[in-house]
Design an enzyme around this catalytic site. Structure first.
Site, PDB file in Angstrom:
ATOM      1  N   ARG A   1      30.577  15.134 -22.938  1.00  0.00           N
ATOM      2  CA  ARG A   1      29.254  14.697 -22.643  1.00  0.00           C
ATOM      3  C   ARG A   1      28.460  15.682 -21.732  1.00  0.00           C
ATOM      4  O   ARG A   1      28.822  16.363 -20.787  1.00  0.00           O
ATOM      5  CB  ARG A   1      29.682  13.352 -20.930  1.00  0.00           C
ATOM      6  CG  ARG A   1      30.034  12.440 -21.593  1.00  0.00           C
ATOM      7  CD  ARG A   1      30.420  11.163 -20.746  1.00  0.00           C
ATOM      8  NE  ARG A   1      31.514  11.622 -19.881  1.00  0.00           N
ATOM      9  CZ  ARG A   1      32.202  10.942 -19.380  1.00  0.00           C
ATOM     10  NH1 ARG A   1      31.820   9.998 -18.417  1.00  0.00           N
ATOM     11  NH2 ARG A   1      33.097  11.643 -18.175  1.00  0.00           N
TER      12      ARG A   1
ATOM     13  N   CYS B   1      28.938  13.430 -14.941  1.00  0.00           N
ATOM     14  CA  CYS B   1      28.165  12.737 -13.587  1.00  0.00           C
ATOM     15  C   CYS B   1      26.985  13.870 -12.670  1.00  0.00           C
ATOM     16  O   CYS B   1      26.251  12.769 -12.533  1.00  0.00           O
ATOM     17  CB  CYS B   1      29.450  13.180 -12.485  1.00  0.00           C
ATOM     18  SG  CYS B   1      31.138  12.920 -13.135  1.00  0.00           S
TER      19      CYS B   1
ATOM     20  N   THR C   1      29.337   4.191 -14.600  1.00  0.00           N
ATOM     21  CA  THR C   1      27.934   3.836 -14.445  1.00  0.00           C
ATOM     22  C   THR C   1      27.629   4.715 -15.400  1.00  0.00           C
ATOM     23  O   THR C   1      26.773   5.734 -14.635  1.00  0.00           O
ATOM     24  CB  THR C   1      28.215   3.774 -13.048  1.00  0.00           C
ATOM     25  OG1 THR C   1      28.555   4.976 -12.617  1.00  0.00           O
ATOM     26  CG2 THR C   1      28.591   2.680 -12.386  1.00  0.00           C
TER      27      THR C   1
ATOM     28  N   THR D   1      30.652   5.675  -9.181  1.00  0.00           N
ATOM     29  CA  THR D   1      29.971   6.230  -8.221  1.00  0.00           C
ATOM     30  C   THR D   1      28.721   5.058  -8.943  1.00  0.00           C
ATOM     31  O   THR D   1      28.171   4.982  -9.784  1.00  0.00           O
ATOM     32  CB  THR D   1      29.150   6.855  -9.378  1.00  0.00           C
ATOM     33  OG1 THR D   1      30.599   8.062  -8.579  1.00  0.00           O
ATOM     34  CG2 THR D   1      28.057   7.816  -8.475  1.00  0.00           C
TER      35      THR D   1
ATOM     36  N   LYS E   1      23.766  12.380 -14.406  1.00  0.00           N
ATOM     37  CA  LYS E   1      23.526  11.673 -14.186  1.00  0.00           C
ATOM     38  C   LYS E   1      23.336  11.415 -12.965  1.00  0.00           C
ATOM     39  O   LYS E   1      22.818   9.985 -12.624  1.00  0.00           O
ATOM     40  CB  LYS E   1      24.665  10.392 -15.595  1.00  0.00           C
ATOM     41  CG  LYS E   1      25.476  10.058 -14.977  1.00  0.00           C
ATOM     42  CD  LYS E   1      26.022   8.737 -14.384  1.00  0.00           C
ATOM     43  CE  LYS E   1      27.548   8.599 -14.242  1.00  0.00           C
ATOM     44  NZ  LYS E   1      27.588   7.953 -12.220  1.00  0.00           N
TER      45      LYS E   1
ATOM     46  N   ASP F   1      42.302  -2.154 -18.896  1.00  0.00           N
ATOM     47  CA  ASP F   1      40.853  -1.815 -20.043  1.00  0.00           C
ATOM     48  C   ASP F   1      41.113  -2.686 -21.248  1.00  0.00           C
ATOM     49  O   ASP F   1      41.898  -3.399 -21.237  1.00  0.00           O
ATOM     50  CB  ASP F   1      42.058  -0.343 -19.986  1.00  0.00           C
ATOM     51  CG  ASP F   1      39.598   0.186 -20.158  1.00  0.00           C
ATOM     52  OD1 ASP F   1      39.754   0.591 -19.813  1.00  0.00           O
ATOM     53  OD2 ASP F   1      38.972   0.511 -21.513  1.00  0.00           O
TER      54      ASP F   1
END
Ligand code: UGA
Length: 435
Positions: free
Chosen positions: A332, A262, A85, A121, A265, A30
């Site tokens: 989020r 997820c 993403t 994704t 978006k 990372d």
């Protein structure tokens, strides 16, 4: 097998730790040195039940390493791409630059026996494009979408309900399939269904699955709107239609709707990608799914204001829950925080509490007031809003809670409490989609 995992967020960190626990030698890479340090010391940088134990086990076995140095992947045969993403700022489309950067960083370390496995994704067509970029290395590409749920990520990774392999035709596809079968041998031994498809189908399986889940939630929330208009009860409606196993009761919990990193978006990215492909009409309904979902937040605020005689000004509101769902510290696109902010902008004095997500919430919306202890957060509240259904809030005792607050007003944004129990303890109980 020797495995690398590029990107150690919710997906990658769990994947790396889970693969190490299956006996593979794993290096997780990372760009964030703090995240790498935390994972190395067995402390997950986010709340995920069971992950810490897996990290510690991996370190003890000596089979799990985290680093910022991508050259450490050189010995690995299989490379999993697990980067995010996110939605592009100001657009519906997904930002795939992290995926591109991850693949670019792998290229110097790939050989003709390497397999790159995309798990992120991505918009349909991404794998086809990346496969072209990998041609000079001779490495094979596969798309292997991930269906894990936050809060159940360890279990979902170790015991997935299906495996989907998106591969190229011919030898490259066979090489990739054989490699991944070896990595997932224990899951295949458990008779996990495995489907081998082309790239586009595998990419679409993930987007279609999340779109279906979002549609199911918004369907029941649309029914909640009708229940509100007609005096019916959406929880009974969901129970009754859910008995039909063609419909199923799961994901029919009406309330404040979906959030997180997820579902919101992914449906937007799907609409954007369908537009690029000239198929926008096919998923135009997702715009309505999104709208129904967003309307629930506004409706929640309207109900709360209504119970407080039409104004939040000077009223103390306690919001139970900040995470987008229980057993997560992820905020989020959290519906709970969206409601908390809307009330604050309308003059309410809002206190937010959550068993795990307060630090993340405070970083995202520092303007709200955060209190970790539930009893302290409830003190002197004029109204209590249950917006994320942590078990602790489901278990609240109406009598004990009444002794803490100034006004016995409870709004159940997740339809998890029993109205009669609260009403008989003297509370004004309101909920979304229930009389
Ligand atoms: C979702 C999918 O469920 C996973 O299969 C997928 O792998 C993942 O996205 C992903 O793309 O990575 P997740 O975002 O962790 O997983 O959360 P879910 O459990 O799907 O819940 C999403 C939202 O829907 C939450 O805000 C939850 O409160 C809400 N929800 C869920 C409802 O409002 N009603 C329901 O009946 C179910």
């Amino acid at each position: 097998m020797k495995i690398s995992v590029i990107g150690c967020g919710y997906l990658g960190a769990v994947h790396a730790a889970a693969m190490a626990s299956l006996g593979h030698e794993v290096v997780g890479v990372d760009v964030d040195a703090d995240k790498v340090a935390a994972l190395t010391s067995g402390r997950p940088p986010f709340f995920e039940p069971g992950l810490s134990e897996l990290l510690v086990k991996g370190q003890e076995l000596g089979s799990l390493e985290f680093t910022t140095d991508v050259s450490r992947v050189a010995d690995s045969q299989i490379h999993f791409v697990c980067v995010g993403t996110p939605q592009k700022p100001g657009e519906f489309a997904a930002d795939v630059t992290y995926v591109d950067a991850a693949v670019d960083s792998l290229v110097p370390h790939l050989t003709s026996t390497s397999v790159v496995v995309g798990k992120s994704t991505v918009p349909v067509g991404t794998a086809e494009r990346l496969a072209v970029a990998l041609v000079p290395t001779g490495a094979a590409l596969m798309w292997n979408p991930e269906f894990l749920r936050e809060g159940h990520a360890v279990e979902d990774t170790l015991h997935p309900n299906r495996l989907v392999y998106g591969v190229a035709d011919g030898e490259a596809g066979e090489q990739a399939t054989a490699g991944l079968d070896e990595v997932y041998a224990t899951m295949l031994d458990e008779q996990t269904p495995r489907m081998v498809t082309d790239f586009a189908t595998a990419e679409l399986v993930k987007t279609a699955a999340n779109s279906f889940l979002a549609t199911k939630i918004s369907f029941i929330n649309a029914m909640a709107e009708l229940c509100e208009a007609s005096g019916a009860d959406v929880t009974q409606l969901a129970d009754a239609i859910g008995i039909d196993d063609r419909i199923g009761r799961k994901f029919l919990n009406a309330g404040l709707g979906f959030g997180g990193g997820c579902l919101p978006k992914d449906i937007r990215a799907f609409m954007a990608r369908a537009g690029e492909l000239g198929a926008d009409q096919a998923v135009a309904f997702l715009k309505e799914i999104d709208s129904i979902n967003m309307r629930r937040r506004v409706r929640m605020v309207d109900i709360a204001r209504d119970t407080l005689d039409g104004s939040f000004i000077g009223k103390k509101i306690t919001v139970l829950g900040a995470a987008f769902k229980p057993n997560s510290d992820d905020v989020r696109d959290s519906p709970a925080l969206a409601v908390a902010r809307l009330i604050a902008t309308q003059g309410g004095v809002v206190t937010v509490t959550d068993p795990q997500a307060i630090d993340n919430a405070a970083m995202t919306f520092p303007e709200l007031n955060y209190v970790a202890d539930t009893s302290q957060a409830l003190a002197d509240a004029d109204a209590v809003l249950l917006l994320t259904e942590w078990q602790e809030y489901r278990d609240l005792d109406p009598v004990a809670t009444a002794s803490l607050v100034a006004g016995k007003v409870l709004i159940d944004g997740r339809n998890v409490l029993t109205p009669e129990v609260w009403r008989s303890a003297g509370w004004t109980y309101r909920a979304l989609g229930r009389p």
